[in-house]
Scaffold this motif. Structure first.
Motif, PDB file in Angstrom:
ATOM      1  N   GLU A  65       0.862  -1.386  -0.387  1.00 56.13           N
ATOM      2  CA  GLU A  65       0.204   0.065  -0.007  1.00 56.13           C
ATOM      3  C   GLU A  65       0.755   1.513   0.251  1.00 56.13           C
ATOM      4  N   VAL A 190       3.700   5.181  -9.493  1.00 56.19           N
ATOM      5  CA  VAL A 190       2.239   6.052  -7.991  1.00 56.19           C
ATOM      6  C   VAL A 190       2.253   7.421  -8.191  1.00 56.19           C
ATOM      7  N   SER A 192      -1.155   8.389  -7.075  1.00 56.40           N
ATOM      8  CA  SER A 192      -2.410   8.950  -6.399  1.00 56.40           C
ATOM      9  C   SER A 192      -2.320   7.653  -5.072  1.00 56.40           C
ATOM     10  N   THR A 193      -2.874   8.592  -4.123  1.00 59.34           N
ATOM     11  CA  THR A 193      -2.683   7.619  -2.914  1.00 59.34           C
ATOM     12  C   THR A 193      -4.895   7.854  -2.675  1.00 59.34           C
ATOM     13  N   SER A 195      -2.961   3.387  -3.294  1.00 57.46           N
ATOM     14  CA  SER A 195      -2.522   2.991  -4.633  1.00 57.46           C
ATOM     15  C   SER A 195      -1.905   1.597  -4.222  1.00 57.46           C
ATOM     16  N   LYS A 202      -0.202  -3.141 -10.003  1.00 54.05           N
ATOM     17  CA  LYS A 202      -0.285  -1.753  -9.337  1.00 54.05           C
ATOM     18  C   LYS A 202      -2.054  -1.378  -9.614  1.00 54.05           C
ATOM     19  N   THR A 204      -5.233   1.362  -8.047  1.00 51.36           N
ATOM     20  CA  THR A 204      -5.674   1.658  -7.632  1.00 51.36           C
ATOM     21  C   THR A 204      -6.882   2.452  -6.207  1.00 51.36           C
ATOM     22  N   ASN A 205      -7.261   3.428  -5.772  1.00 51.21           N
ATOM     23  CA  ASN A 205      -8.433   3.013  -4.282  1.00 51.21           C
ATOM     24  C   ASN A 205      -9.141   2.009  -4.963  1.00 51.21           C
TER      25      ASN A 205
END
Length: 222
Positions: A65, A190, A192-193, A195, A202, A204-205
């Motif tokens: 994460e 990466v 954005s967070t 991720s 990979k 994302t949210n």
């Protein structure tokens, strides 16, 4: 000058020097990510930085994460889906979980320095406290007030005052953490967070249901 202000000014100096050229919006996503933001300092040795992990080392699924302590979506994940993930998969030996901090602002860096101050033993407990109090400490006001609130969290976690102050004023550690973040985030793409990297893939949210489906897919391959 009182002690908190002295520590705050020293901590502020730690984040000086152009480390941060972007800041996140209220969703935790940076307004822009320029090449300068990910410029790596080849002269910094990041081998001293410990990976913060949970779960058995040989679990069939590894989840990394990437999260920022100032990211509201990251807080939401840790208040709900993370707890389900831990109970269902990490504690049962199916998932090895790695948490990597993202530094979009100096406040997130300071929070990370508090979380890491006592090493792996207290890291995830302090992380939980940081997310639970995110609205309070991250919006406390000026840097002096924010450092004061972060110190309160560190003290609540049982860190000795002198050790906590030393962590917050450790400029070498701060630069190393920033370089470590840049190298990891650059390697995994990466932007954005939060991720996640699930067995090298990979994403994302995600909702917990979507993350669970992805984990089950990986488990079925083993």
């Amino acid at each position: 000058m009182n002690r908190i202000r002295t520590i705050a000014l020293a901590t502020l100096a730690v984040a000086a020097g152009g480390f941060f050229v972007t800041t996140p919006d209220r969703t935790g996503v940076p307004h822009s990510l320029t090449g300068a933001a990910f410029a790596q300092d080849a002269g910094v040795d990041v081998s001293m930085i410990h990976e913060m992990t949970l779960g058995v080392e040989d679990a069939p699924v590894t989840i990394i994460e990437y999260a920022s302590y100032t990211c509201p979506h990251c807080r939401v994940f840790h208040e709900g889906p993370y707890k389900q993930l831990k109970a269902d998969y990490i504690d049962t030996g199916k998932v090895r979980f790695i948490y990597r901090e993202v530094y979009y602002d100096r406040f997130g860096l300071w929070a990370s320095m508090v979380a890491r101050c006592s090493g792996p033993e207290k890291f995830f407990g302090i992380t939980e406290l940081l997310y639970a109090g995110q609205d309070s400490w991250s919006r406390a006001g000026d840097p002096v007030a924010i450092v004061d609130e972060l110190r309160k969290i560190g003290l609540l976690a049982g860190i000795e005052p002198e050790a906590l102050d030393a962590c917050l004023q450790d400029a070498t550690r701060a630069r190393t953490l920033v370089t470590w973040y840049q190298q990891n985030a650059g390697a995994d793409g990466v932007t954005s967070t939060p991720s996640f990297v699930v067995n090298g893939r990979k994403v994302t949210n995600l909702s917990y249901g979507d993350l669970q489906a992805l984990i089950e897919q990986e488990l079925n391959r083993n």
